[in-house]
Design a protein around this motif. Structure first.
Motif, PDB file in Angstrom:
ATOM      1  N   UNK A  82       0.808  -1.193   0.170  1.00  0.00           N
ATOM      2  CA  UNK A  82      -0.191  -0.056   0.151  1.00  0.00           C
ATOM      3  C   UNK A  82       0.746   1.292  -0.024  1.00  0.00           C
ATOM      4  N   UNK A  83       0.440   2.366  -0.809  1.00  0.00           N
ATOM      5  CA  UNK A  83       1.149   3.391  -0.654  1.00  0.00           C
ATOM      6  C   UNK A  83       1.001   4.240   0.566  1.00  0.00           C
TER       7      UNK A  83
ATOM      8  N   UNK B 165      -2.455   4.904   2.974  1.00  0.00           N
ATOM      9  CA  UNK B 165      -2.184   4.804   4.503  1.00  0.00           C
ATOM     10  C   UNK B 165      -1.468   5.933   4.978  1.00  0.00           C
ATOM     11  N   UNK B 166      -2.038   6.477   6.004  1.00  0.00           N
ATOM     12  CA  UNK B 166      -1.376   7.808   6.450  1.00  0.00           C
ATOM     13  C   UNK B 166      -0.620   7.588   7.733  1.00  0.00           C
TER      14      UNK B 166
ATOM     15  N   UNK C 276       4.932   9.537  -0.053  1.00  0.00           N
ATOM     16  CA  UNK C 276       5.256  11.166   0.404  1.00  0.00           C
ATOM     17  C   UNK C 276       5.301  11.147   1.656  1.00  0.00           C
ATOM     18  N   UNK C 277       6.230  12.306   1.783  1.00  0.00           N
ATOM     19  CA  UNK C 277       6.412  13.102   3.294  1.00  0.00           C
ATOM     20  C   UNK C 277       5.970  14.302   3.060  1.00  0.00           C
TER      21      UNK C 277
ATOM     22  N   UNK D 222      14.067   7.174   4.476  1.00  0.00           N
ATOM     23  CA  UNK D 222      14.671   5.956   4.238  1.00  0.00           C
ATOM     24  C   UNK D 222      13.752   4.547   4.272  1.00  0.00           C
ATOM     25  N   UNK D 223      12.588   4.897   4.902  1.00  0.00           N
ATOM     26  CA  UNK D 223      11.857   3.711   4.685  1.00  0.00           C
ATOM     27  C   UNK D 223      10.599   4.054   3.926  1.00  0.00           C
ATOM     28  N   UNK D 224      10.672   5.018   3.046  1.00  0.00           N
ATOM     29  CA  UNK D 224       9.550   5.260   1.960  1.00  0.00           C
ATOM     30  C   UNK D 224       9.955   4.836   0.725  1.00  0.00           C
TER      31      UNK D 224
END
Length: 249
Positions: free
Chosen positions: A10-11, A92-93, A41-42, A34-36
């Motif tokens: 999931x994005x 997912x936020x 997006x951040x 580093x986990x994305x």
């Protein structure tokens, strides 16, 4: 031979509220990025700051197009998070403060819980540290006796936004934040419980940094203030139940 298709990840959107955070925000953003994945997006909602926060975030954004910067409303931390959540676009936020540190494996571990389509909100444990990341409390879950339950979290809120993730679809129920709620994380957690299933992940995936300039605090408010907050969140939850046709307490 049967070929098993791998489930697509999931994005992820990370919604960060930033304000006068120059001292720690770069370290936090690096621990997140580093986990994305490349399609994550951040999203940084940046309230007007009087230090170098904007310069630091802009400099990082020029090197990494996963960083999205938006102007915050400059109306306090709750409204700043509301702005970030509202603009986050992925499935997912995750919520993020500007001064903590994410530990390796957080994103992948939390995403596993959302394979259950009933799960609305996931919250993991965290270790409380001083400003230099020396651990003071190894487990917030144990220290605060965190548990699920609507009544339990109205009487004693255990939800912490910096440890939470939730589905994009939950935005329809949580936004805009009611004006009377004490904080956004309690509201999100309670709405999640009322509309689906929440999960507590016992592993520590965050260094929860406490320092003199924190916008939120672990300390208790006064008795009268706590009673007002409980009354306010109870009232808003009852309004939500009525709106959704849910059984009242």
């Amino acid at each position: 031979m049967e070929v098993v298709k791998e489930m697509k990840r999931k994005s992820v959107s990370v919604a960060m509220a930033a304000y006068n955070g120059q001292q720690y925000i770069q370290q936090q953003m690096e621990s997140i990025l580093k986990q994305l994945h490349m399609d994550d997006e951040l999203l940084v909602s940046l309230d007007f700051s009087t230090d170098n926060t904007e310069y630091i975030v802009q400099k990082m954004a020029k090197k990494d197009d996963r960083i999205q910067i938006v102007h915050g409303p400059s109306l306090g931390v709750l409204k700043n998070f509301e702005n970030a959540i509202n603009l986050a676009k992925n499935e997912i936020l995750f919520l993020s403060d500007q001064d903590d540190v994410w530990l390796d494996g957080k994103v992948e571990r939390i995403l596993k819980e959302f394979e259950d389509e009933q799960v609305q909100v996931v919250m993991h444990d965290a270790a409380v540290t001083d400003e230099n990341l020396h651990i003071q409390i190894p487990s917030i879950f144990k220290e605060r006796n965190v548990k699920l339950g609507v009544k339990e979290n109205i009487l004693k809120n255990g939800y912490r936004g910096c440890c939470m993730a939730f589905r994009q679809s939950l935005k329809d129920d949580i936004l805009p934040f009611p004006k009377a709620i004490p904080m956004h994380d309690q509201w999100i957690g309670l709405v999640g419980e009322l509309t689906g299933k929440n999960v507590l992940v016992p592993e520590v995936y965050l260094l929860y940094r406490r320092h003199s300039k924190n916008e939120t605090d672990l300390k208790h408010a006064g008795i009268l203030q706590m009673l007002r907050w409980r009354k306010d969140i109870y009232t808003e939850i009852e309004k939500f139940k009525k709106k959704k046709g849910l059984k009242s307490s």
